[in-house]
Design a protein around this motif. Structure first.
Motif, short mmCIF file in Angstrom:
data_model
loop_
_atom_site.label_atom_id
_atom_site.label_comp_id
_atom_site.label_asym_id
_atom_site.label_seq_id
_atom_site.Cartn_x
_atom_site.Cartn_y
_atom_site.Cartn_z
N UNK A 1 0.83 -1.19 0.00
CA UNK A 1 0.00 0.00 0.00
C UNK A 1 0.88 1.25 0.00
N UNK A 2 0.53 2.20 -0.85
CA UNK A 2 1.37 3.40 -1.00
C UNK A 2 1.33 4.30 0.21
N UNK A 3 0.43 4.00 1.16
CA UNK A 3 0.37 4.84 2.37
C UNK A 3 1.63 4.72 3.19
N UNK A 4 2.44 3.70 2.93
CA UNK A 4 3.72 3.57 3.62
C UNK A 4 3.61 2.93 4.99
N UNK A 5 4.52 3.32 5.88
CA UNK A 5 4.60 2.69 7.20
C UNK A 5 3.43 3.09 8.08
N UNK A 6 2.97 2.14 8.87
CA UNK A 6 1.95 2.48 9.84
C UNK A 6 2.59 3.19 11.04
N UNK A 7 1.79 3.56 12.01
CA UNK A 7 2.32 4.34 13.14
C UNK A 7 3.26 3.52 14.01
N UNK A 8 3.06 2.20 14.02
CA UNK A 8 3.98 1.34 14.76
C UNK A 8 3.72 1.34 16.25
N UNK A 9 4.61 0.66 16.97
CA UNK A 9 4.53 0.58 18.43
C UNK A 9 5.90 0.93 19.01
N UNK A 10 5.88 1.44 20.22
CA UNK A 10 7.12 1.92 20.85
C UNK A 10 7.33 1.19 22.17
N UNK A 11 8.57 0.86 22.44
CA UNK A 11 8.97 0.28 23.72
C UNK A 11 9.99 1.22 24.35
N UNK A 12 9.59 1.91 25.41
CA UNK A 12 10.52 2.82 26.07
C UNK A 12 10.44 2.68 27.59
N UNK A 13 9.81 1.64 28.07
CA UNK A 13 9.76 1.30 29.49
C UNK A 13 10.03 -0.19 29.59
N UNK A 14 10.17 -0.72 30.82
CA UNK A 14 10.34 -2.17 30.92
C UNK A 14 9.26 -2.91 30.14
N UNK A 15 9.65 -3.92 29.42
CA UNK A 15 8.73 -4.64 28.57
C UNK A 15 7.77 -5.49 29.39
N UNK A 16 6.84 -6.13 28.70
CA UNK A 16 5.85 -6.92 29.40
C UNK A 16 6.46 -8.14 30.09
N UNK A 17 7.68 -8.52 29.71
CA UNK A 17 8.37 -9.56 30.46
C UNK A 17 9.34 -8.96 31.48
#
Length: 411
Positions: free
Chosen positions: A116-132
């Motif tokens: 799709x020409x819309x390109x990259x989606x907004x994505x997700x960010x990890x900037x705190x301790x992860x779920x594990x």
């Protein structure tokens, strides 16, 4: 011209179906990888994520930065078929980011695109301790635990205590945990040419902000055990080799044994101020440790020092700050710091010892003591009572107060 199903190439029409942009990635699956993939190492982090639902992704964009400098962002574009980014059996993608700074706290953002020409989606960010619960911080494997010792013993258990490995940075001991292994020493004994070896059993994994002790119960009386305590943090290399100590359950001292030997008064001190109303007196006692009982492992002794007569409690002073309220202390060179006493009062001091089993003290030993002030100066010079060809007899008055004195004569 080529002919395809009776249609020339000039007449071929290519048809493509519409493609929606990639769905959002699930933030709960943006994690640091497990140890098998080297999730956290000294200068690298490996992140994992699940592909978004829907149309097939062609490329991922992975951005990362040191949270201390969010303006300096590094961007990597990763094709879904590139090395280290291919979905594995868990249906996850993973990527190792190398060349990171040790002890820096990183943030990651993963975005996906398809045709799709819309390109990259907004994505997700990890900037705190992860779920594990693992922080995105490159960190060293910990060093060995310090000062591992058997700190208490009963007839069926031992208590271990230790100090944390040296930590060069506050992030070093994040999620620090300790694995406690034990096995009878006999598992590693050699008889003739045969070595009997057995596995160490895991007693526990101890973790928490104050983790530095554990109790191993239900052990065999008078059996020696080899205990290993190993530390690990978030580093994927796992547990360090560990420190070892030998110990085992023992019976407490009976009240007919474990007596200290050669209990003695080692020194007196005394001073009377110029105004004759200021007093400072003390006594120092020493002793030799009890003879080793026949059953191991009696390595350290604990001593209780107390007044029997003359006073009720031993004052805690700057000279004996290690004395607890119970008057308990352990010392490889037995002795007690100066004990404050009062001039002219006779005291009886008692010393009892116990082994590492806290449930019984042995046979007490006692010594008497009395402090004397430094004598006043002589009131007159010595006088000659008699003379011979080889000797002289001198006489002088005793100083005050009248007590038993020792005199030094110089000529």
């Amino acid at each position: 011209e080529a002919v395809v199903n009776g249609v020339t190439s000039a007449q071929v029409v290519f048809v493509s179906r519409p493609v929606d942009p990639p769905a959002a990635l699930d933030s709960s699956f943006l994690l640091l990888a497990d140890d098998a993939r080297g999730g956290v190492l000294e200068n690298s982090l490996t992140i994992t994520w699940k592909p978004p639902a829907g149309s097939e992704v062609t490329t991922y964009k992975v951005s990362y930065w040191d949270k201390a400098d969010a303006t300096n962002v590094t961007v990597l574009e990763v094709g879904r078929f590139e090395k280290n980014a291919v979905p594995d059996g868990t249906g996850e993608n993973f990527l190792t980011v190398r060349g990171l700074s040790r002890y820096a706290y990183y943030a990651f953002r993963v975005q996906a695109q398809n045709l799709n020409v819309a390109g990259y989606n907004t994505g997700v960010t990890m900037d705190t301790p992860t779920f594990n619960s693992i922080e995105p911080i490159p960190v060293d494997q910990p060093g060995r635990v310090q000062n591992l010792k058997v700190s208490d013993i009963t007839a069926s258990s031992i208590t271990l205590s230790w100090e944390w490995p040296p930590h060069p940075h506050p992030y070093f001991n994040m999620n620090l945990q300790f694995q406690v292994l034990f096995a009878p020493v006999s598992y590693n004994m050699t008889t003739g040419v045969t070595t009997v070896t057995g596995p160490d059993a895991q007693h526990a994994v101890v973790q928490g902000s104050l983790a530095n002790t554990t109790v191993i119960p239900t052990l065999t009386l008078d059996e020696l055990y080899r205990v290993t305590v190993r530390a690990r943090n978030n580093n994927a290399r796992g547990y360090e080799p560990g420190a070892q100590v030998i110990g085992g359950p023992v019976n407490a001292c009976l009240n007919t044994e474990c007596a200290v030997r050669n209990l003695r008064v080692a020194a007196y001190s005394g001073y009377v101020g110029v105004d004759t109303n200021t007093y400072d007196a003390s006594v120092t006692i020493q002793w030799d440790p009890p003879e080793e009982p026949s059953k191991p492992p009696f390595v350290d002794w604990w001593y209780k020092v107390e007044f029997v007569t003359g006073a009720t409690a031993i004052d805690v002073t700057t000279a004996n700050l290690d004395i607890q309220a119970t008057s308990l202390r352990m010392d490889s060179l037995p002795g007690f710091p100066p004990i404050s006493i009062v001039f002219g009062t006779s005291y009886t001091l008692r010393v009892t010892a116990r082994n590492a089993n806290r449930n019984g003290y042995g046979l007490p030993a006692e010594v008497t003591a009395q402090a004397y002030a430094q004598p006043a100066a002589l009131t007159s010079a010595p006088s000659v009572l008699s003379l011979t060809l080889t000797a002289v007899t001198l006489h002088w008055p005793s100083p005050t107060p009248t007590e038993q004195h020792a005199f030094k004569i110089s000529w």
